[in-house]
Design a protein around this motif. Structure first.
Motif, mmCIF file in Angstrom:
data_model
loop_
_atom_site.group_PDB
_atom_site.id
_atom_site.type_symbol
_atom_site.label_atom_id
_atom_site.label_comp_id
_atom_site.label_asym_id
_atom_site.label_seq_id
_atom_site.Cartn_x
_atom_site.Cartn_y
_atom_site.Cartn_z
ATOM 1 N N UNK A 88 44.658 19.982 102.838
ATOM 2 C CA UNK A 88 45.629 20.368 101.994
ATOM 3 C C UNK A 88 46.986 20.451 102.090
ATOM 4 N N UNK A 89 47.914 20.731 101.455
ATOM 5 C CA UNK A 89 49.811 20.733 101.177
ATOM 6 C C UNK A 89 50.026 21.697 101.985
ATOM 7 N N UNK A 90 49.007 22.468 102.627
ATOM 8 C CA UNK A 90 49.428 23.708 103.712
ATOM 9 C C UNK A 90 49.236 24.311 104.728
ATOM 10 N N UNK A 91 50.097 24.566 105.678
ATOM 11 C CA UNK A 91 50.187 24.431 107.031
ATOM 12 C C UNK A 91 49.843 25.889 107.297
ATOM 13 N N UNK A 92 48.624 25.850 108.485
ATOM 14 C CA UNK A 92 48.532 27.019 108.703
ATOM 15 C C UNK A 92 48.973 27.567 109.938
ATOM 16 N N UNK A 93 49.599 28.966 109.261
ATOM 17 C CA UNK A 93 49.894 29.996 110.496
ATOM 18 C C UNK A 93 49.690 31.229 110.518
ATOM 19 N N UNK A 94 50.062 32.120 111.807
ATOM 20 C CA UNK A 94 49.251 32.860 112.511
ATOM 21 C C UNK A 94 50.425 33.716 112.571
ATOM 22 N N UNK A 95 50.476 34.938 112.000
ATOM 23 C CA UNK A 95 52.319 35.796 111.986
ATOM 24 C C UNK A 95 52.214 36.231 113.222
ATOM 25 N N UNK A 96 53.090 36.361 114.012
ATOM 26 C CA UNK A 96 53.115 38.193 115.242
ATOM 27 C C UNK A 96 53.012 38.716 114.516
ATOM 28 N N UNK A 97 52.515 40.422 115.523
ATOM 29 C CA UNK A 97 52.332 41.172 115.195
ATOM 30 C C UNK A 97 53.158 42.588 115.967
ATOM 31 N N UNK A 98 53.864 42.007 116.781
ATOM 32 C CA UNK A 98 55.211 42.431 117.359
ATOM 33 C C UNK A 98 56.126 43.312 116.606
ATOM 34 N N UNK A 99 57.160 43.770 116.882
ATOM 35 C CA UNK A 99 57.799 44.451 115.836
ATOM 36 C C UNK A 99 58.668 43.376 115.685
ATOM 37 N N UNK A 100 59.620 42.654 117.152
ATOM 38 C CA UNK A 100 60.304 41.836 117.376
ATOM 39 C C UNK A 100 59.280 40.471 117.829
ATOM 40 N N UNK A 101 59.873 39.190 116.710
ATOM 41 C CA UNK A 101 59.712 38.075 117.244
ATOM 42 C C UNK A 101 60.680 37.183 117.169
ATOM 43 N N UNK A 102 60.217 36.671 117.757
ATOM 44 C CA UNK A 102 61.866 34.729 117.841
ATOM 45 C C UNK A 102 61.711 33.851 116.372
ATOM 46 N N UNK A 103 62.397 33.995 116.287
ATOM 47 C CA UNK A 103 62.055 33.260 114.352
ATOM 48 C C UNK A 103 62.747 31.620 114.654
ATOM 49 N N UNK A 104 63.751 31.699 116.089
ATOM 50 C CA UNK A 104 64.442 29.739 116.114
ATOM 51 C C UNK A 104 64.020 30.377 117.774
ATOM 52 N N UNK A 105 63.932 29.149 118.128
ATOM 53 C CA UNK A 105 63.704 28.967 120.110
ATOM 54 C C UNK A 105 65.107 27.681 119.941
ATOM 55 N N UNK A 106 65.578 28.010 120.663
ATOM 56 C CA UNK A 106 67.132 27.164 121.018
ATOM 57 C C UNK A 106 67.390 27.377 122.556
ATOM 58 N N UNK A 107 65.899 27.504 123.336
ATOM 59 C CA UNK A 107 65.625 27.373 124.472
ATOM 60 C C UNK A 107 64.437 27.279 125.020
ATOM 61 N N UNK A 108 63.975 25.967 124.158
ATOM 62 C CA UNK A 108 62.309 25.991 124.600
ATOM 63 C C UNK A 108 62.028 25.287 126.329
ATOM 64 N N UNK A 109 62.918 25.252 126.703
ATOM 65 C CA UNK A 109 62.544 24.061 128.585
ATOM 66 C C UNK A 109 62.536 25.652 129.568
ATOM 67 N N UNK A 110 62.731 26.589 128.238
ATOM 68 C CA UNK A 110 62.000 28.112 129.498
ATOM 69 C C UNK A 110 61.434 28.414 130.117
ATOM 70 N N UNK A 111 59.780 27.986 128.903
ATOM 71 C CA UNK A 111 58.914 27.684 128.659
ATOM 72 C C UNK A 111 58.143 26.881 129.347
ATOM 73 N N UNK A 112 58.501 25.714 130.341
ATOM 74 C CA UNK A 112 58.535 25.236 131.314
ATOM 75 C C UNK A 112 58.688 25.493 132.972
ATOM 76 N N UNK A 113 57.583 25.021 133.751
ATOM 77 C CA UNK A 113 58.433 24.970 135.311
ATOM 78 C C UNK A 113 58.710 23.885 135.698
ATOM 79 N N UNK A 114 59.505 24.509 136.471
ATOM 80 C CA UNK A 114 60.249 23.169 137.229
ATOM 81 C C UNK A 114 59.671 22.555 137.911
ATOM 82 N N UNK A 115 60.277 21.280 137.670
ATOM 83 C CA UNK A 115 58.812 19.765 137.993
ATOM 84 C C UNK A 115 59.520 19.356 139.053
#
Length: 598
Positions: A88-115
């Protein structure tokens, strides 16, 4: 008479050796992985993201292995689901159930381990090892069993039909239950590979009457059923005119002619065990070739026979079954231990470094990093150094064996005992330690051509077995009887989907001791008086993962400015007189003063 001595000038030749270029480790790619794709050029069972699997292959899957996207955080406002088919032309997305959520992540490296980089430096290895916990026992998860018999699915037991009886059963192999003894049977499961061992006690069995020891009992009395769908009245296969020809598969049996069973001969019957315990089944392997939902096409059986030794009390058997797709080339595919990170329980990939004129490569050999196999009687088998088991990632083990020697053997055969026990512990001859360099793959899918993705095994407290000492009665000096293997590993990549990477490997030999024959009196010189020498190997995995540090993106620069039509209709693009402009600015000025005085 004066004499003249001629002067001879010898030219000096200076040889300059160019050091090899430093190894360069491949950069870790932060992208989505198909972590269940562990076999090259072959379809992995229940791996729906495997590019080698066709749509017809996936019909026989019982489920899809869980996969996570490269960047995943439950605090995101929307998380894209990892799906395998969407027309289909749709993208399956799951909405967050929290009061606050991250809409745009401008620091994705925070989710990575130090190599962490792999290390071949002993000082750094010891520093990492001393600052982290050494033992983390992992609990095994219960496996999911498929019971649907419409057609074979992954994990379903394989059916057989007995020739002399009009009834059915399951293809089963002996296994242990609550001890090492062969006490029960385990069904062979479709599209799954398995290996097990169990022990028989000669004091409690009669060799000529025990079915576990008779190779004919594993193939002569039954045929394998191609697919249960042949017996489903609602399926057209049951109405096939060539039902008898297609519904059953005859097992092709072979007898191994050497230890590794790469030489064998096809037979229709296997010699039966005798009263003297000859022709006993030592090891047995089924190779099952299948075509997914279409069922089994052929089965090969390989049997290794052996005779009972004098005084032998216990007998250890090994059972294995492997599955292969009929469409794959078995000689070209190879198994991985992770993709990319190691999976707990998978063998640690190892090999030897081979220097060449073009570029160095790794000659992969799973016995490079391995431990000696245990005998059923607990004795060290010094004459079969190739009987070794690969080290499995994440599993800490310790095992040992014993060697009985008399006073004469301890002293006169001391040098032989040292060399053979060293090869048993380390898996390599002492003379080859410095020339055959052991290497371990940092990832479960490291390629042999990329030497930078392999780390060299380091040695600590290696014994000096290069000199032969003069025999001293009842004494064997500087004998090493233990080896401890430490493997450092760390998690890298995303916090939500970490990948295990091996950082370093070290062999730590035990302290050399002078082994003395403890005996007093004339009976000590008798050959029947022996002393036990105990040897042991242990393996520990040490997690040296660097904790993730809090990172913040730079503060955004706010560009505050009025819209271009903010002063409309006071200002127009048409030309106006200076008097009008003056009145306009006076009016604006009074408005601002009025607002400030409110």
């Amino acid at each position: 008479t004066p004499t003249t001595t001629p002067t001879t000038t010898t030219p000096t030749t200076t040889t300059t050796t160019t050091p090899p270029p430093p190894k360069k480790e491949s950069a870790y790619e932060y992208s989505s992985f198909c972590t269940c794709d562990l076999t090259n050029n072959s379809c992995d069972v229940n791996c729906c993201c495997d590019q080698d699997c066709s749509k017809n292959d996936t019909k026989s899957f019982s489920h899809c292995s869980e996969q996570k996207p490269a960047h995943y955080d439950p605090k995101y406002c929307f998380n894209e689901q990892f799906i395998f088919s969407n027309n289909t032309q749709f993208v399956i997305e799951k909405p967050s159930s929290n009061v606050f959520c991250i809409l745009v992540d401008n620091q994705k490296t925070r989710n990575n381990y130090l190599e962490r980089e792999a290390t071949e430096n002993i000082t750094l290895f010891n520093s990492l090892e001393s600052r982290h916990r050494k033992f983390q026992w992992m609990a095994s998860r219960p496996s999911k069993i498929a019971y649907s018999m419409k057609a074979y699915q992954a994990g379903a037991p394989i059916w057989v039909k007995f020739k002399d009886y009009d009834n059915f059963g399951l293809l089963q192999l002996p296994t242990s239950f609550n001890s090492e003894l062969c006490q029960t049977s385990r069904p062979v499961r479709y599209m799954e590979d398995f290996r097990s061992t169990c022990v028989l006690n000669f004091d409690k069995i009669a060799c000529s009457q025990e079915e576990f020891l008779d190779g004919n009992s594993y193939f002569r009395d039954f045929d394998v059923i191609t697919s249960p769908s042949f017996y489903d009245s609602q399926n057209n296969d049951s109405l096939d005119s060539s039902f008898e020809e297609n519904a059953y598969v005859k097992i092709q049996s072979h007898i191994c002619e050497n230890e590794i069973c790469d030489e064998f001969k096809e037979v229709s019957t296997v010699p039966k065990p005798t009263l003297k315990c000859e022709n006993l089944v030592k090891s047995l392997k089924y190779n099952i070739y299948h075509d997914g939902t279409n069922g089994i096409e052929s089965v090969d059986l390989f049997i290794k026979l052996i005779d009972k030794e004098n005084g032998q009390k216990y007998f250890k058997q090994e059972y294995t079954y492997n599955h292969f797709w009929t469409s794959e080339n078995v000689t070209e595919n190879y198994s991985k231990s992770g993709n990319p990170g190691y999976i707990v329980g998978k063998p640690v990939i190892s090999g030897y470094l081979v220097e060449s004129e073009d570029q160095p490569i790794i000659e992969q050999n799973m016995k490079t990093l391995s431990v000696f196999s245990l005998g059923s009687d607990g004795l060290c088998d010094l004459n079969m150094p190739e009987n070794r088991a690969p080290i499995e990632f994440g599993l800490n083990i310790k095992q040992g064996c014993s060697l009985y020697v008399n006073k004469t053997t301890l002293s006169e055969k001391c040098w032989d005992i040292k060399n053979k026990t060293f090869e048993m512990l380390a898996g390599i001859n002492f003379a080859d330690v410095k020339t055959k360099l052991k290497h371990v793959a940092t990832f479960g899918n490291s390629e042999v051509e990329k030497v930078g993705d392999w780390v060299q095994v380091m040695y600590h407290n290696i014994p000096d077995y290069g000199h032969i000492h003069r025999p001293v009665a009842g004494r064997c000096p500087s004998l090493v009887k233990s080896l401890h293997i430490e493997i450092l590993h760390a998690s890298i990549g995303s916090l939500a989907n970490p990948q295990a990477k091996i950082i370093g490997v070290m062999f730590k030999f035990g302290k050399p001791d002078d082994e003395l024959f403890n005996c007093i009196g004339l009976a000590c010189n008798h050959g029947s008086k022996t002393q036990r020498l105990d040897f042991s190997t242990s393996v520990s995995f040490i997690d040296v993962t660097s904790p993730a540090t809090t990172q913040f993106a730079e503060y955004p620069v706010l560009e505050a400015k009025f819209p271009h039509d903010f002063f409309y209709p006071f200002v127009t693009n048409t030309s106006s007189s200076p008097i009008c402009d003056t009145y306009l600015f006076v009016i604006i000025f009074h408005i601002i003063i009025f607002v400030l005085n409110l």
